[in-house]
Design a protein around this motif. Sequence first.
Motif, PDB file in Angstrom:
ATOM      1  N   THR A   1       0.848  -1.181   0.000  1.00 27.70           N
ATOM      2  CA  THR A   1       0.000   0.000   0.000  1.00 27.70           C
ATOM      3  C   THR A   1       0.882   1.228   0.000  1.00 27.70           C
ATOM      4  O   THR A   1       1.666   1.451   0.921  1.00 27.70           O
ATOM      5  N   LEU A   2       0.750   2.020  -1.069  1.00 24.97           N
ATOM      6  CA  LEU A   2       1.474   3.276  -1.198  1.00 24.97           C
ATOM      7  C   LEU A   2       0.544   4.400  -0.753  1.00 24.97           C
ATOM      8  O   LEU A   2      -0.615   4.145  -0.415  1.00 24.97           O
ATOM      9  N   LYS A   3       1.002   5.631  -0.765  1.00 28.47           N
ATOM     10  CA  LYS A   3       0.167   6.741  -0.300  1.00 28.47           C
ATOM     11  C   LYS A   3      -1.180   6.809  -1.008  1.00 28.47           C
ATOM     12  O   LYS A   3      -2.202   6.998  -0.378  1.00 28.47           O
ATOM     13  N   LYS A   4      -1.191   6.670  -2.329  1.00 26.28           N
ATOM     14  CA  LYS A   4      -2.442   6.821  -3.066  1.00 26.28           C
ATOM     15  C   LYS A   4      -2.807   5.605  -3.907  1.00 26.28           C
ATOM     16  O   LYS A   4      -3.692   5.677  -4.745  1.00 26.28           O
ATOM     17  N   LEU A   5      -2.125   4.504  -3.685  1.00 26.77           N
ATOM     18  CA  LEU A   5      -2.332   3.344  -4.540  1.00 26.77           C
ATOM     19  C   LEU A   5      -2.017   2.063  -3.788  1.00 26.77           C
ATOM     20  O   LEU A   5      -1.057   1.988  -3.031  1.00 26.77           O
ATOM     21  N   SER A   6      -2.819   1.061  -4.056  1.00 25.92           N
ATOM     22  CA  SER A   6      -2.567  -0.263  -3.496  1.00 25.92           C
ATOM     23  C   SER A   6      -2.186  -1.181  -4.651  1.00 25.92           C
ATOM     24  O   SER A   6      -2.868  -1.208  -5.682  1.00 25.92           O
ATOM     25  N   VAL A   7      -1.102  -1.904  -4.490  1.00 28.23           N
ATOM     26  CA  VAL A   7      -0.619  -2.794  -5.551  1.00 28.23           C
ATOM     27  C   VAL A   7      -0.309  -4.169  -4.992  1.00 28.23           C
ATOM     28  O   VAL A   7      -0.089  -4.336  -3.795  1.00 28.23           O
ATOM     29  N   TRP A   8      -0.323  -5.124  -5.894  1.00 29.00           N
ATOM     30  CA  TRP A   8       0.187  -6.452  -5.606  1.00 29.00           C
ATOM     31  C   TRP A   8       1.541  -6.548  -6.287  1.00 29.00           C
ATOM     32  O   TRP A   8       1.664  -6.179  -7.456  1.00 29.00           O
ATOM     33  N   THR A   9       2.532  -7.014  -5.568  1.00 31.41           N
ATOM     34  CA  THR A   9       3.820  -7.308  -6.186  1.00 31.41           C
ATOM     35  C   THR A   9       3.908  -8.830  -6.286  1.00 31.41           C
ATOM     36  O   THR A   9       3.710  -9.537  -5.296  1.00 31.41           O
ATOM     37  N   VAL A  10       4.150  -9.290  -7.500  1.00 31.12           N
ATOM     38  CA  VAL A  10       4.199 -10.725  -7.751  1.00 31.12           C
ATOM     39  C   VAL A  10       5.616 -11.073  -8.200  1.00 31.12           C
ATOM     40  O   VAL A  10       6.060 -10.616  -9.258  1.00 31.12           O
ATOM     41  N   PRO A  11       6.347 -11.827  -7.387  1.00 31.23           N
ATOM     42  CA  PRO A  11       7.700 -12.218  -7.785  1.00 31.23           C
ATOM     43  C   PRO A  11       7.678 -13.054  -9.065  1.00 31.23           C
ATOM     44  O   PRO A  11       6.775 -13.864  -9.275  1.00 31.23           O
ATOM     45  N   ILE A  12       8.658 -12.839  -9.906  1.00 31.98           N
ATOM     46  CA  ILE A  12       8.869 -13.688 -11.079  1.00 31.98           C
ATOM     47  C   ILE A  12       9.943 -14.688 -10.667  1.00 31.98           C
ATOM     48  O   ILE A  12      10.995 -14.286 -10.164  1.00 31.98           O
ATOM     49  N   VAL A  13       9.648 -15.972 -10.855  1.00 32.12           N
ATOM     50  CA  VAL A  13      10.606 -16.997 -10.456  1.00 32.12           C
ATOM     51  C   VAL A  13      10.990 -17.863 -11.650  1.00 32.12           C
ATOM     52  O   VAL A  13      10.210 -18.066 -12.577  1.00 32.12           O
ATOM     53  N   LEU A  14      12.222 -18.346 -11.594  1.00 30.52           N
ATOM     54  CA  LEU A  14      12.726 -19.315 -12.558  1.00 30.52           C
ATOM     55  C   LEU A  14      12.308 -20.691 -12.065  1.00 30.52           C
ATOM     56  O   LEU A  14      12.452 -21.002 -10.881  1.00 30.52           O
ATOM     57  N   THR A  15      11.769 -21.498 -12.956  1.00 31.00           N
ATOM     58  CA  THR A  15      11.342 -22.840 -12.576  1.00 31.00           C
ATOM     59  C   THR A  15      12.054 -23.886 -13.426  1.00 31.00           C
ATOM     60  O   THR A  15      12.626 -23.578 -14.468  1.00 31.00           O
ATOM     61  N   HIS A  16      11.998 -25.106 -12.943  1.00 31.88           N
ATOM     62  CA  HIS A  16      12.565 -26.239 -13.660  1.00 31.88           C
ATOM     63  C   HIS A  16      11.554 -27.375 -13.560  1.00 31.88           C
ATOM     64  O   HIS A  16      10.993 -27.615 -12.486  1.00 31.88           O
ATOM     65  N   ALA A  17      11.323 -28.065 -14.657  1.00 29.79           N
ATOM     66  CA  ALA A  17      10.307 -29.124 -14.693  1.00 29.79           C
ATOM     67  C   ALA A  17      10.521 -30.190 -13.619  1.00 29.79           C
ATOM     68  O   ALA A  17       9.563 -30.668 -13.019  1.00 29.79           O
ATOM     69  N   ASP A  18      11.766 -30.543 -13.349  1.00 31.74           N
ATOM     70  CA  ASP A  18      12.049 -31.600 -12.369  1.00 31.74           C
ATOM     71  C   ASP A  18      12.275 -31.082 -10.957  1.00 31.74           C
ATOM     72  O   ASP A  18      12.152 -31.829  -9.994  1.00 31.74           O
ATOM     73  N   HIS A  19      12.636 -29.810 -10.817  1.00 29.99           N
ATOM     74  CA  HIS A  19      13.052 -29.294  -9.514  1.00 29.99           C
ATOM     75  C   HIS A  19      12.154 -28.206  -8.947  1.00 29.99           C
ATOM     76  O   HIS A  19      12.407 -27.711  -7.861  1.00 29.99           O
ATOM     77  N   GLY A  20      11.150 -27.783  -9.679  1.00 34.44           N
ATOM     78  CA  GLY A  20      10.251 -26.741  -9.192  1.00 34.44           C
ATOM     79  C   GLY A  20      10.893 -25.369  -9.272  1.00 34.44           C
ATOM     80  O   GLY A  20      11.641 -25.061 -10.190  1.00 34.44           O
ATOM     81  N   THR A  21      10.633 -24.547  -8.263  1.00 37.44           N
ATOM     82  CA  THR A  21      11.144 -23.182  -8.247  1.00 37.44           C
ATOM     83  C   THR A  21      12.637 -23.174  -7.923  1.00 37.44           C
ATOM     84  O   THR A  21      13.064 -23.749  -6.926  1.00 37.44           O
ATOM     85  N   ILE A  22      13.400 -22.478  -8.771  1.00 35.21           N
ATOM     86  CA  ILE A  22      14.851 -22.378  -8.581  1.00 35.21           C
ATOM     87  C   ILE A  22      15.197 -21.103  -7.817  1.00 35.21           C
ATOM     88  O   ILE A  22      16.045 -21.112  -6.939  1.00 35.21           O
ATOM     89  N   GLY A  23      14.533 -19.984  -8.145  1.00 38.30           N
ATOM     90  CA  GLY A  23      14.794 -18.736  -7.444  1.00 38.30           C
ATOM     91  C   GLY A  23      14.075 -17.559  -8.070  1.00 38.30           C
ATOM     92  O   GLY A  23      13.567 -17.637  -9.183  1.00 38.30           O
ATOM     93  N   GLU A  24      14.055 -16.462  -7.335  1.00 40.60           N
ATOM     94  CA  GLU A  24      13.391 -15.239  -7.778  1.00 40.60           C
ATOM     95  C   GLU A  24      14.300 -14.441  -8.708  1.00 40.60           C
ATOM     96  O   GLU A  24      15.491 -14.293  -8.444  1.00 40.60           O
ATOM     97  N   VAL A  25      13.710 -13.910  -9.795  1.00 48.45           N
ATOM     98  CA  VAL A  25      14.492 -13.182 -10.793  1.00 48.45           C
ATOM     99  C   VAL A  25      13.910 -11.817 -11.156  1.00 48.45           C
ATOM    100  O   VAL A  25      14.493 -11.091 -11.961  1.00 48.45           O
ATOM    101  N   GLY A  26      12.775 -11.458 -10.597  1.00 45.64           N
ATOM    102  CA  GLY A  26      12.162 -10.176 -10.920  1.00 45.64           C
ATOM    103  C   GLY A  26      10.831 -10.025 -10.224  1.00 45.64           C
ATOM    104  O   GLY A  26      10.495 -10.780  -9.312  1.00 45.64           O
TER     105      GLY A  26
END
Length: 110
Positions: free
Chosen positions: A40-65
């Motif tokens: 929640t900012l002064k005049k705006l409410s936002v959702w921040t959604v992390p962008i994560v790198l994934t791998h088919a066999d290992h799931g989430t590897i880490g956050e990248v944005g």
Amino acid sequence: MSKTRTARPLTAKQAMMAANRYILFHYPTMFTGALPHRLTLKKLSVWTVPIVLTHADHGTIGEVGVVAINAATGEVLGATPRTDVVAAGKKLREAKPNDLEAAFLSARAV
């Protein structure tokens, strides 16, 4: 006299869906959205959604944005540039090859 109806703010699930739609069209397939956080900012409410790198066999590897979503409208307000996300993903893959291999081997041992 007409009543103006206030729209309900987006839920976390709706914010994640909006972010994933954006991610689908702006980043390579190995990237997806993770658990949203409300900001929640002064005049705006936002959702921040992390962008994560994934791998088919290992799931989430880490956050990248991150993708920022207007909590009232669902509009994408901004996101980490594609070049930065791809570079961060490459760095993660290079930094964690042994972690990925270890995760794969331990999963097979079970």
